[in-house]
Design a protein around this motif. Structure first.
Motif, PDB file in Angstrom:
ATOM      1  N   TYR A   1     -95.773  73.256 -23.931  1.00 41.45           N
ATOM      2  CA  TYR A   1     -97.023  74.149 -24.093  1.00 41.45           C
ATOM      3  C   TYR A   1     -95.537  75.609 -24.881  1.00 41.45           C
ATOM      4  O   TYR A   1     -95.948  76.296 -26.382  1.00 41.45           O
ATOM      5  N   LEU A   2     -94.550  75.924 -24.477  1.00 44.74           N
ATOM      6  CA  LEU A   2     -93.572  76.829 -25.312  1.00 44.74           C
ATOM      7  C   LEU A   2     -93.877  76.845 -26.752  1.00 44.74           C
ATOM      8  O   LEU A   2     -93.889  77.885 -27.127  1.00 44.74           O
ATOM      9  N   MET A   3     -92.998  75.254 -26.840  1.00 44.94           N
ATOM     10  CA  MET A   3     -93.186  74.909 -28.554  1.00 44.94           C
ATOM     11  C   MET A   3     -94.245  75.366 -28.874  1.00 44.94           C
ATOM     12  O   MET A   3     -94.454  75.181 -30.511  1.00 44.94           O
ATOM     13  N   GLN A   4     -95.321  74.743 -28.571  1.00 44.60           N
ATOM     14  CA  GLN A   4     -96.481  75.248 -29.461  1.00 44.60           C
ATOM     15  C   GLN A   4     -96.889  76.379 -29.512  1.00 44.60           C
ATOM     16  O   GLN A   4     -97.381  76.305 -31.192  1.00 44.60           O
ATOM     17  N   VAL A   5     -96.826  76.733 -29.329  1.00 44.08           N
ATOM     18  CA  VAL A   5     -97.124  78.449 -29.607  1.00 44.08           C
ATOM     19  C   VAL A   5     -96.082  79.108 -30.023  1.00 44.08           C
ATOM     20  O   VAL A   5     -96.605  79.956 -31.093  1.00 44.08           O
ATOM     21  N   VAL A   6     -95.368  78.849 -30.035  1.00 42.55           N
ATOM     22  CA  VAL A   6     -93.771  79.250 -30.997  1.00 42.55           C
ATOM     23  C   VAL A   6     -94.228  78.607 -32.617  1.00 42.55           C
ATOM     24  O   VAL A   6     -94.159  79.504 -33.125  1.00 42.55           O
ATOM     25  N   GLN A   7     -94.372  77.287 -32.490  1.00 47.13           N
ATOM     26  CA  GLN A   7     -95.229  76.665 -34.015  1.00 47.13           C
ATOM     27  C   GLN A   7     -95.783  77.726 -34.432  1.00 47.13           C
ATOM     28  O   GLN A   7     -96.475  77.341 -35.717  1.00 47.13           O
ATOM     29  N   ALA A   8     -97.030  77.995 -33.679  1.00 47.69           N
ATOM     30  CA  ALA A   8     -97.702  77.730 -34.022  1.00 47.69           C
ATOM     31  C   ALA A   8     -97.982  79.414 -35.240  1.00 47.69           C
ATOM     32  O   ALA A   8     -98.568  80.365 -35.595  1.00 47.69           O
ATOM     33  N   THR A   9     -96.596  81.039 -34.244  1.00 52.19           N
ATOM     34  CA  THR A   9     -96.577  81.720 -34.989  1.00 52.19           C
ATOM     35  C   THR A   9     -96.005  80.703 -36.369  1.00 52.19           C
ATOM     36  O   THR A   9     -95.572  82.724 -37.380  1.00 52.19           O
TER      37      THR A   9
ATOM     38  N   GLY B   1     -85.853  83.261 -30.259  1.00 57.82           N
ATOM     39  CA  GLY B   1     -86.810  83.926 -29.903  1.00 57.82           C
ATOM     40  C   GLY B   1     -87.652  83.414 -28.582  1.00 57.82           C
ATOM     41  O   GLY B   1     -87.925  83.398 -27.625  1.00 57.82           O
ATOM     42  N   ALA B   2     -87.987  82.094 -28.858  1.00 58.45           N
ATOM     43  CA  ALA B   2     -87.937  80.833 -28.439  1.00 58.45           C
ATOM     44  C   ALA B   2     -86.947  80.414 -27.085  1.00 58.45           C
ATOM     45  O   ALA B   2     -87.223  80.561 -25.565  1.00 58.45           O
ATOM     46  N   LEU B   3     -85.738  80.893 -27.257  1.00 62.19           N
ATOM     47  CA  LEU B   3     -84.674  80.531 -25.913  1.00 62.19           C
ATOM     48  C   LEU B   3     -84.926  81.486 -25.178  1.00 62.19           C
ATOM     49  O   LEU B   3     -84.901  81.258 -23.970  1.00 62.19           O
ATOM     50  N   ALA B   4     -85.404  82.794 -25.663  1.00 67.82           N
ATOM     51  CA  ALA B   4     -85.552  84.080 -25.217  1.00 67.82           C
ATOM     52  C   ALA B   4     -86.325  83.742 -23.754  1.00 67.82           C
ATOM     53  O   ALA B   4     -86.759  84.974 -22.557  1.00 67.82           O
ATOM     54  N   TRP B   5     -87.634  83.789 -24.736  1.00 68.25           N
ATOM     55  CA  TRP B   5     -88.475  83.349 -24.038  1.00 68.25           C
ATOM     56  C   TRP B   5     -88.991  82.071 -22.893  1.00 68.25           C
ATOM     57  O   TRP B   5     -89.345  82.836 -21.828  1.00 68.25           O
ATOM     58  N   TYR B   6     -87.794  81.622 -22.778  1.00 73.86           N
ATOM     59  CA  TYR B   6     -87.997  80.507 -22.571  1.00 73.86           C
ATOM     60  C   TYR B   6     -86.877  80.587 -20.846  1.00 73.86           C
ATOM     61  O   TYR B   6     -87.292  80.993 -19.698  1.00 73.86           O
ATOM     62  N   ARG B   7     -85.959  81.366 -21.307  1.00 70.64           N
ATOM     63  CA  ARG B   7     -84.834  82.338 -20.016  1.00 70.64           C
ATOM     64  C   ARG B   7     -85.585  83.089 -19.163  1.00 70.64           C
ATOM     65  O   ARG B   7     -85.994  83.399 -17.873  1.00 70.64           O
ATOM     66  N   ALA B   8     -86.406  84.363 -19.640  1.00 68.86           N
ATOM     67  CA  ALA B   8     -87.053  84.911 -19.528  1.00 68.86           C
ATOM     68  C   ALA B   8     -88.341  84.834 -18.526  1.00 68.86           C
ATOM     69  O   ALA B   8     -88.549  85.032 -17.190  1.00 68.86           O
ATOM     70  N   ALA B   9     -89.330  83.176 -18.612  1.00 75.92           N
ATOM     71  CA  ALA B   9     -89.868  82.612 -17.669  1.00 75.92           C
ATOM     72  C   ALA B   9     -89.226  82.210 -16.351  1.00 75.92           C
ATOM     73  O   ALA B   9     -90.016  82.540 -15.548  1.00 75.92           O
TER      74      ALA B   9
ATOM     75  N   TRP C   1     -89.746  77.671  -9.864  1.00 74.46           N
ATOM     76  CA  TRP C   1     -90.112  76.096 -11.310  1.00 74.46           C
ATOM     77  C   TRP C   1     -90.824  77.680 -11.732  1.00 74.46           C
ATOM     78  O   TRP C   1     -91.685  78.092 -11.366  1.00 74.46           O
ATOM     79  N   VAL C   2     -90.840  77.343 -13.461  1.00 76.13           N
ATOM     80  CA  VAL C   2     -91.347  77.834 -13.960  1.00 76.13           C
ATOM     81  C   VAL C   2     -93.152  77.515 -14.677  1.00 76.13           C
ATOM     82  O   VAL C   2     -93.593  75.922 -14.229  1.00 76.13           O
ATOM     83  N   SER C   3     -94.226  78.286 -14.324  1.00 76.68           N
ATOM     84  CA  SER C   3     -95.301  77.905 -14.275  1.00 76.68           C
ATOM     85  C   SER C   3     -96.263  78.150 -15.819  1.00 76.68           C
ATOM     86  O   SER C   3     -95.608  78.683 -16.380  1.00 76.68           O
ATOM     87  N   PRO C   4     -97.278  77.401 -16.611  1.00 74.39           N
ATOM     88  CA  PRO C   4     -97.804  78.095 -17.715  1.00 74.39           C
ATOM     89  C   PRO C   4     -98.013  79.904 -17.278  1.00 74.39           C
ATOM     90  O   PRO C   4     -98.072  80.414 -18.505  1.00 74.39           O
ATOM     91  N   ASP C   5     -98.504  80.137 -16.240  1.00 74.75           N
ATOM     92  CA  ASP C   5     -98.340  81.581 -15.929  1.00 74.75           C
ATOM     93  C   ASP C   5     -97.585  82.778 -16.289  1.00 74.75           C
ATOM     94  O   ASP C   5     -97.693  83.859 -17.068  1.00 74.75           O
ATOM     95  N   ASP C   6     -96.157  82.169 -16.054  1.00 75.78           N
ATOM     96  CA  ASP C   6     -95.472  82.911 -16.104  1.00 75.78           C
ATOM     97  C   ASP C   6     -95.059  83.118 -17.965  1.00 75.78           C
ATOM     98  O   ASP C   6     -94.922  84.119 -18.774  1.00 75.78           O
TER      99      ASP C   6
END
Length: 322
Positions: free
Chosen positions: A235-243, A257-265, A276-281
């Motif tokens: 899901y994270l990568m789908q949003v990143v690819q859309a940008t 940037g994708a890695l930063a989003w991953y670690r922040a979540a 565990w990380v949820s889509p809400d995060d």
């Protein structure tokens, strides 16, 4: 939407005490802004840096100082000005008269929490002096690398309204900040409490430590163990690819940037007591983590397209895993 809870990756039993203590301390000096407090803690626990962009007088500097006191970290504040030179930040070689040899005199960047106040008032040359430090935790002077104290955290501020005598932060500099966010004005009733709290003293002066650097580094290690299920990562990568494919963007989110989003979540999930990380995060962090990493086309820029709104639109257009 809430994903099912994986059986692994529980938060450490000491996490609630650390989190509650930090939140309590910061809420005592920055009232009515729990989301901003959590964003700062998210950036710190993910091993990143934070850029606070807001008008003067809302507590950006106070927030950084209160955090440093709460974790017993060395704190240094540098007022960035147009005449500030790179050597004023990182240090320089100084000749010692008695020995006739040059000795490295460290600059204010050799600290654990560096508050870069009004960072956009310094020239791009001076801003670039922070790049190596923010990425690698070291500075290089005359070919010699000098490690910085750990943890090393940059909390930078800038005024988004007054542009006289300022330099826009280059994309490479912005990309080093894990999160960019604003504090905003507090609610009127909360602001009355602020006035009363400051009547005789500064609340930040009363902040007592609730942890130390060892506890902070241990918390960072626990954050790295937070589980990100493959469906959430996709899901994270789908949003990143859309940008990267959006017609109004010249540059989309980078791999950094994708890695930063991953670690922040991961960090936000840990703050909330989950392993565990949820889509809400990811959704809560998308705008503060991604909006400053994309570059609009000239048509979008001069057409007034808002990058936060664009990122929010991409989120709404991407199917959310359940």
């Amino acid at each position: 939407m809430t994903a099912s809870t994986p059986s692994s990756g529980p938060a450490h039993e000491s996490a609630p005490a650390l989190v509650s203590g930090l939140r309590h301390n910061l809420a005592a000096v920055i009232r009515g802004k729990p989301d901003s407090i959590d964003l700062l803690l998210t950036a710190v626990l993910a091993g990143g840096h934070a850029l606070l962009e807001d008008v003067p007088g809302l507590g950006k500097t106070t927030l950084g100082k209160a955090f440093a006191r709460s974790v017993r970290l060395q704190f240094t504040r540098v007022q960035f000005t147009p005449d500030l030179l790179p050597a004023d930040i990182v240090g320089s070689q100084v000749l010692q008269p008695d020995s006739g040899r040059f000795h490295f005199q460290s600059g204010p960047i050799f600290t654990q929490v560096l508050l870069a106040d009004e960072i956009n008032r310094a020239s791009p040359r001076t801003q670039s002096a922070l790049l190596e430090a923010m990425s690698e935790g070291q500075v290089t002077v005359d070919g010699v690398s000098h490690p910085l104290p750990q943890p090393f955290i940059v909390i930078a501020t800038q005024n988004p309204v007054d542009f006289q005598g300022t330099y826009p932060l280059p994309e490479a500099q912005l990309d080093r900040f894990l999160l960019r966010f604003a504090l905003g004005y507090p609610p009127a009733d909360v602001e009355l409490d602020v006035l009363e709290a400051h009547r005789r003293a500064q609340p930040v002066d009363a902040v007592q430590p609730v942890a130390d650097e060892a506890a902070l580094l241990a918390a960072r290690a626990q954050v790295q163990d937070v589980v990100v299920k493959p469906v959430v990562a996709q899901y994270l990568m789908q949003v990143v690819q859309a940008t990267r494919e959006h017609p109004q963007l010249e540059l989309g989110v980078s791999t950094r940037g994708a890695l930063a989003w991953y670690r922040a979540a991961q960090a936000l999930a840990w703050l909330d007591g989950r392993g565990w990380v949820s889509p809400d995060d990811l959704q809560r962090l998308a705008v503060p983590c991604l909006a400053h990493r994309v570059v609009p086309t000239p048509q979008a820029r001069y057409g007034g397209t808002s990058m936060p709104a664009l990122i929010q639109g991409l989120l709404e257009a991407t199917p959310v895993p359940t």
